[in-house]
Design a protein around this motif. Structure first.
Motif, PDB file in Angstrom:
ATOM      1  N   MET A 210     -11.393 -65.375  15.050  1.00 29.31           N
ATOM      2  CA  MET A 210     -10.493 -66.202  15.859  1.00 29.31           C
ATOM      3  C   MET A 210      -9.241 -65.437  16.279  1.00 29.31           C
ATOM      4  O   MET A 210      -8.293 -66.029  16.787  1.00 29.31           O
ATOM      5  CB  MET A 210     -10.093 -67.463  15.081  1.00 29.31           C
ATOM      6  N   ASP A 211      -9.232 -64.130  16.075  1.00 27.92           N
ATOM      7  CA  ASP A 211      -8.046 -63.332  16.428  1.00 27.92           C
ATOM      8  C   ASP A 211      -8.284 -62.603  17.754  1.00 27.92           C
ATOM      9  O   ASP A 211      -9.251 -61.838  17.866  1.00 27.92           O
ATOM     10  CB  ASP A 211      -7.779 -62.321  15.303  1.00 27.92           C
ATOM     11  N   PRO A 212      -7.422 -62.832  18.760  1.00 25.67           N
ATOM     12  CA  PRO A 212      -7.567 -62.128  20.033  1.00 25.67           C
ATOM     13  C   PRO A 212      -7.551 -60.597  19.897  1.00 25.67           C
ATOM     14  O   PRO A 212      -8.010 -59.898  20.799  1.00 25.67           O
ATOM     15  CB  PRO A 212      -6.362 -62.602  20.841  1.00 25.67           C
TER      16      PRO A 212
ATOM     17  N   ALA B 120      -9.426 -59.128  17.955  1.00 19.65           N
ATOM     18  CA  ALA B 120     -10.854 -58.853  17.708  1.00 19.65           C
ATOM     19  C   ALA B 120     -11.075 -57.797  16.618  1.00 19.65           C
ATOM     20  O   ALA B 120     -12.032 -57.017  16.680  1.00 19.65           O
ATOM     21  CB  ALA B 120     -11.569 -58.455  19.006  1.00 19.65           C
ATOM     22  N   HIS B 121     -10.230 -57.772  15.620  1.00 20.47           N
ATOM     23  CA  HIS B 121     -10.357 -56.749  14.575  1.00 20.47           C
ATOM     24  C   HIS B 121     -11.605 -56.939  13.717  1.00 20.47           C
ATOM     25  O   HIS B 121     -12.264 -55.963  13.339  1.00 20.47           O
ATOM     26  CB  HIS B 121      -9.112 -56.734  13.693  1.00 20.47           C
ATOM     27  N   ALA B 122     -11.950 -58.194  13.420  1.00 27.89           N
ATOM     28  CA  ALA B 122     -13.155 -58.436  12.600  1.00 27.89           C
ATOM     29  C   ALA B 122     -14.396 -58.021  13.385  1.00 27.89           C
ATOM     30  O   ALA B 122     -15.346 -57.458  12.830  1.00 27.89           O
ATOM     31  CB  ALA B 122     -13.230 -59.907  12.192  1.00 27.89           C
TER      32      ALA B 122
ATOM     33  N   ILE C 136     -13.631 -67.826   8.516  1.00 29.65           N
ATOM     34  CA  ILE C 136     -12.902 -67.737   9.782  1.00 29.65           C
ATOM     35  C   ILE C 136     -11.704 -66.813   9.612  1.00 29.65           C
ATOM     36  O   ILE C 136     -10.823 -67.066   8.787  1.00 29.65           O
ATOM     37  CB  ILE C 136     -12.403 -69.130  10.235  1.00 29.65           C
ATOM     38  N   ASP C 137     -11.699 -65.721  10.382  1.00 33.37           N
ATOM     39  CA  ASP C 137     -10.574 -64.780  10.356  1.00 33.37           C
ATOM     40  C   ASP C 137      -9.530 -65.248  11.373  1.00 33.37           C
ATOM     41  O   ASP C 137      -9.792 -65.266  12.575  1.00 33.37           O
ATOM     42  CB  ASP C 137     -11.071 -63.373  10.692  1.00 33.37           C
ATOM     43  N   CYS C 138      -8.358 -65.640  10.890  1.00 32.19           N
ATOM     44  CA  CYS C 138      -7.318 -66.229  11.751  1.00 32.19           C
ATOM     45  C   CYS C 138      -6.427 -65.147  12.358  1.00 32.19           C
ATOM     46  O   CYS C 138      -6.258 -64.070  11.790  1.00 32.19           O
ATOM     47  CB  CYS C 138      -6.429 -67.169  10.941  1.00 32.19           C
TER      48      CYS C 138
HETATM   49 MG    MG Z   1      -6.596 -59.362  11.246  1.00 34.37          MG
END
Ligand code: MG
Ligand code: ADP
Length: 298
Positions: free
Chosen positions: A46-48, A50-52, A131-133
């Motif tokens: 869910m992080d713009p 896109a690290h995950a 979910i990665d915030c």
């Molecule tokens: Mg992160």
């Protein structure tokens, strides 16, 4: 939160409005560890930033589908966007356009529940959804908290980080009063941990004392704990994203792999029985310390 008629997956949001504290590293490696333990796992980015997505070896620039159109268009099909990473680990990737979703969603109806709606369509395919915030308390994080049953807080044991946790807990409390009444904070994962320093030990003791005082309350963090093991600072964990691999593929014998494997065993063990008694809703963690704060930025 996500409900299905059969075997609903456990949905956990990894949340901290501060960047660089270990959210993505923890999300990716706990997801990989849980898959190894036999769960069908979906990691939602869910992080713009896109690290995950990048960490799992997927280049956001090459994507035809991502979480972004799913949030904006309730008719879209999440299955089109999901990327299998291993037998039991899948990724719902982010792309940088996700930053725009935050703005565009503001004027949409049911804007807090877009991710809930998306995950409901695929919930029966998974046992666990992580979910990665993003590092903010904006609409994307609110969507994650609306969809989750549990919150994990990755953080570094620094004095100023305690203040951030107070703010974060206030946000969770607000959310439980409106969007998701059954959301609970499971606890804190200490990342990039240096167990040797006096300062770190003080902060850990403060956190543990704070959570201990909250037992038998009806607050969302009444049963929260500081999880063990703490994740040691380990260069292999910092290197693995550039190889697009979890720590278990990149360096399975590294300290970071051992820590996340052991942490997964702790977190994914069956939860303890619940206790319920009312108490005050105050959120104060900050004690006075003699030592200097050593906050990092991210
Ligand atoms: Mg992160
Ligand atoms: P966040 O998602 O909260 O912004 P990250 O998980 O991306 O934080 O971690 C921030 C940086 O620290 C990344 O470069 C990551 O590789 C590195 N890192 C995270 N955990 C560790 C650790 N235990 N040891 C060494 N480096 C780490």
């Amino acid at each position: 939160m996500v409900e299905t008629s059969h075997n609903p997956p456990r949905v956990i949001a990894l949340m901290n409005q501060k960047g660089g504290v270990g959210k993505t590293t923890t999300a990716v490696n706990l997801a990989a560890a849980a898959a190894t333990l036999g769960s069908r796992v979906l990691l939602v980015d869910m992080d713009p930033q896109a690290h995950a997505t990048l960490h799992l070896g997927v280049d956001p620039a090459t994507l035809d589908h991502s979480i972004y159109p799913l949030l904006l268009d309730p008719e879209s099909n999440p299955a089109d966007a999901i990327i299998p990473i291993t037998d039991r680990l899948s990724l719902l990737p982010a792309e940088t356009d996700l930053a725009a979703a935050e703005t565009e969603l503001v004027s949409e109806s049911l804007r807090h529940h877009r991710l809930v709606h998306t995950l409901q369509k695929i919930a029966s395919d998974y046992d666990l959804i992580l979910i990665d915030c993003p590092p903010s308390l904006g609409l994307l994080t609110v969507n994650a908290l609306a969809a989750a049953h549990e919150v994990l807080i990755p953080m570094q044991a620094h004095f100023l980080a305690l203040q951030g946790v107070s703010k974060l807990l206030e946000t969770v409390q607000l959310l439980t009063a409106s969007v998701n009444p059954t959301l609970v904070v499971r606890g804190v994962v200490l990342c990039m941990h240096d167990a040797q320093t006096h300062h770190t030990k003080e902060v850990v003791a403060d956190l543990e004392a704070f959570f201990e005082l909250q037992r038998k309350t009806d607050l969302p963090w009444a049963d929260a704990m500081v999880f063990e093991p703490h994740i040691r600072r380990n260069i292999k964990l910092a290197e693995s994203p550039s190889f697009g691999q979890s720590i278990f593929d990149y360096a399975p014998d590294a300290a970071g792999a051992k820590d996340y494997r052991d942490l997964a065993a702790t977190i994914f063990a069956p939860p303890a029985p619940e206790t319920q008694e009312p108490a005050s809703p105050e959120v104060h963690i900050l004690p006075q310390h003699s030592s200097e704060p050593t906050e990092t930025t991210g």
